[in-house]
Design a protein around this motif. Structure first.
Motif, mmCIF file in Angstrom:
data_model
loop_
_atom_site.group_PDB
_atom_site.id
_atom_site.type_symbol
_atom_site.label_atom_id
_atom_site.label_comp_id
_atom_site.label_asym_id
_atom_site.label_seq_id
_atom_site.Cartn_x
_atom_site.Cartn_y
_atom_site.Cartn_z
ATOM 1 N N ALA A 38 9.288 6.067 11.087
ATOM 2 C CA ALA A 38 8.377 5.212 11.706
ATOM 3 C C ALA A 38 9.390 3.893 12.140
ATOM 4 C CB ALA A 38 7.283 4.455 10.944
ATOM 5 N N SER A 39 9.782 3.920 13.406
ATOM 6 C CA SER A 39 10.652 2.913 14.048
ATOM 7 C C SER A 39 10.105 2.303 15.133
ATOM 8 C CB SER A 39 12.044 3.496 14.141
ATOM 9 O OG SER A 39 11.841 4.588 15.311
ATOM 10 N N PRO B 159 -0.114 3.911 10.691
ATOM 11 C CA PRO B 159 1.146 3.600 10.816
ATOM 12 C C PRO B 159 1.599 3.072 9.710
ATOM 13 C CG PRO B 159 -0.338 2.117 11.977
ATOM 14 C CD PRO B 159 -1.153 3.535 11.508
ATOM 15 N N VAL B 160 3.132 2.921 9.542
ATOM 16 C CA VAL B 160 3.638 2.176 8.401
ATOM 17 C C VAL B 160 3.777 0.702 8.504
ATOM 18 C CG1 VAL B 160 5.968 1.836 7.070
ATOM 19 C CG2 VAL B 160 5.123 4.171 7.714
ATOM 20 N N ARG B 161 3.436 -0.053 7.480
ATOM 21 C CA ARG B 161 3.533 -1.462 7.448
ATOM 22 C C ARG B 161 4.913 -1.850 7.098
ATOM 23 N NH1 ARG B 161 -0.965 -4.744 8.953
ATOM 24 N NH2 ARG B 161 -2.518 -3.308 9.608
ATOM 25 N N THR B 162 5.393 -2.853 7.603
ATOM 26 C CA THR B 162 6.809 -3.427 6.940
ATOM 27 C C THR B 162 6.437 -4.455 6.057
ATOM 28 O OG1 THR B 162 6.832 -5.242 8.574
ATOM 29 C CG2 THR B 162 7.706 -3.256 9.401
ATOM 30 N N ARG C 19 3.212 -3.434 12.176
ATOM 31 C CA ARG C 19 3.011 -1.711 12.546
ATOM 32 C C ARG C 19 4.330 -1.331 13.090
ATOM 33 N NH1 ARG C 19 -1.675 -4.558 12.998
ATOM 34 N NH2 ARG C 19 -3.596 -3.638 12.242
ATOM 35 N N GLN C 20 4.525 -0.086 12.317
ATOM 36 C CA GLN C 20 5.520 0.740 13.180
ATOM 37 C C GLN C 20 5.302 2.193 12.974
ATOM 38 O OE1 GLN C 20 9.286 0.053 10.928
ATOM 39 N NE2 GLN C 20 10.025 -1.313 12.696
ATOM 40 N N TYR C 21 5.479 2.868 14.213
ATOM 41 C CA TYR C 21 4.940 4.187 14.342
ATOM 42 C C TYR C 21 6.135 5.329 14.464
ATOM 43 C CZ TYR C 21 0.705 1.653 15.883
ATOM 44 O OH TYR C 21 -0.582 0.819 15.750
ATOM 45 N N GLU D 27 6.298 -0.200 22.365
ATOM 46 C CA GLU D 27 6.969 0.935 22.644
ATOM 47 C C GLU D 27 5.927 2.354 22.694
ATOM 48 O OE1 GLU D 27 11.098 0.762 20.987
ATOM 49 O OE2 GLU D 27 9.786 0.132 19.354
ATOM 50 N N VAL D 28 5.063 2.393 21.890
ATOM 51 C CA VAL D 28 4.101 3.537 21.553
ATOM 52 C C VAL D 28 3.113 3.329 23.042
ATOM 53 C CG1 VAL D 28 1.967 4.408 20.561
ATOM 54 C CG2 VAL D 28 3.990 3.490 19.085
#
Length: 246
Positions: free
Chosen positions: A28-29, A62-65, A70-72, A34-35
């Motif tokens: 997940a970056s 999505p991953v949470r920092t 959110r990062q996908y 961007e998505v």
């Protein structure tokens, strides 16, 4: 301990199927902006709030920092593409789509045709450098008409290149031109949009000025969300006004 004749050995962790889609990176970056950039070519109306809604419904995770952003991953993007295509092409409710994904995650074949993963694009459209000539070629609108939009201030240039949204603006302006709406009529609309952007910038600026990746990520996500809300509000006003003209 020896298992009895009728006992079954519990599956090892390696026996658990990888969630669908398999063989796609789960690193997940990607930020939400961007998505959206990857999806809007096929799903122009997809929005920040739509992705959040699908997350709330459990269709993506999505991953949470550590800061909560959110990062996908590429796999998340393909799951989103599948969900959006099922809604658009098959008119399936989210409950049914979620059941299909759960079955595919468990290793079962997809009911119906297997979803086709999108081939990676050679370059993001938003990063392409547009010129008057290339926009004319992409939209089928004459170069003179594109230049008239530049002269009117409807299209902007930077270092000799047009904005990334130039093709969409030209197509819309072309449709309006069919009804006698000329580039000079669109100038006030562009000025109004600039004021809307300025309003969003006032809110986003403190986060954008932070010298951290999380701060900049939050600024990008917040700008996307606020921009969408302002655009929807403006659209609601226009629809309300035009409804009175019927």
């Amino acid at each position: 301990m020896t298992l009895g004749a009728g006992a079954e050995q519990a599956p090892e962790p390696d026996d658990v199927p990888e969630p669908w889609p398999r063989g796609i990176s789960r690193h997940a970056s990607m930020r939400i902006s961007e998505v959206l950039g990857q999806l809007r070519g096929d799903f122009p109306s997809v929005s920040h709030s739509k992705l959040r809604f699908l997350e709330e419904q459990g269709l993506i995770t999505p991953v949470r920092t550590p800061a909560g952003y959110r990062q996908y991953s590429a796999a998340d993007v393909e799951r989103l593409r599948f969900v959006l295509a099922e809604q658009r092409d098959s008119y399936l409710p989210l409950k049914v789509i979620k059941e299909r994904l759960a079955a595919m995650d468990a290793g079962e074949p997809a009911p119906g045709p297997v979803p086709r993963l999108a081939a990676p694009a050679p370059a993001e459209p938003s990063r392409r450098r547009w010129t008057v000539e290339s926009v004319s070629e992409a939209t089928g609108v004459s170069t003179d008409a594109v230049r008239s939009l530049v002269v009117a201030g409807v299209l902007r240039t930077s270092s000799g290149y047009l904005d990334a949204s130039a093709p969409e603006i030209v197509r819309l302006a072309g449709r309006l031109a069919e009804h006698g709406i000329e580039p000079r009529h669109l100038r006030p609309l562009r000025s109004s949009a600039d004021r809307h952007v300025g309003l969003v910038d006032q809110v986003v600026a403190p986060y954008r000025s932070q010298q951290t990746s999380d701060g900049r990520a939050h600024a990008a996500e917040l700008a996307e969300e606020l921009g969408e809300l302002v655009a929807r509000l403006h659209s609601a006003w226009v629809r309300e006004g035009t409804a009175q003209l019927r």
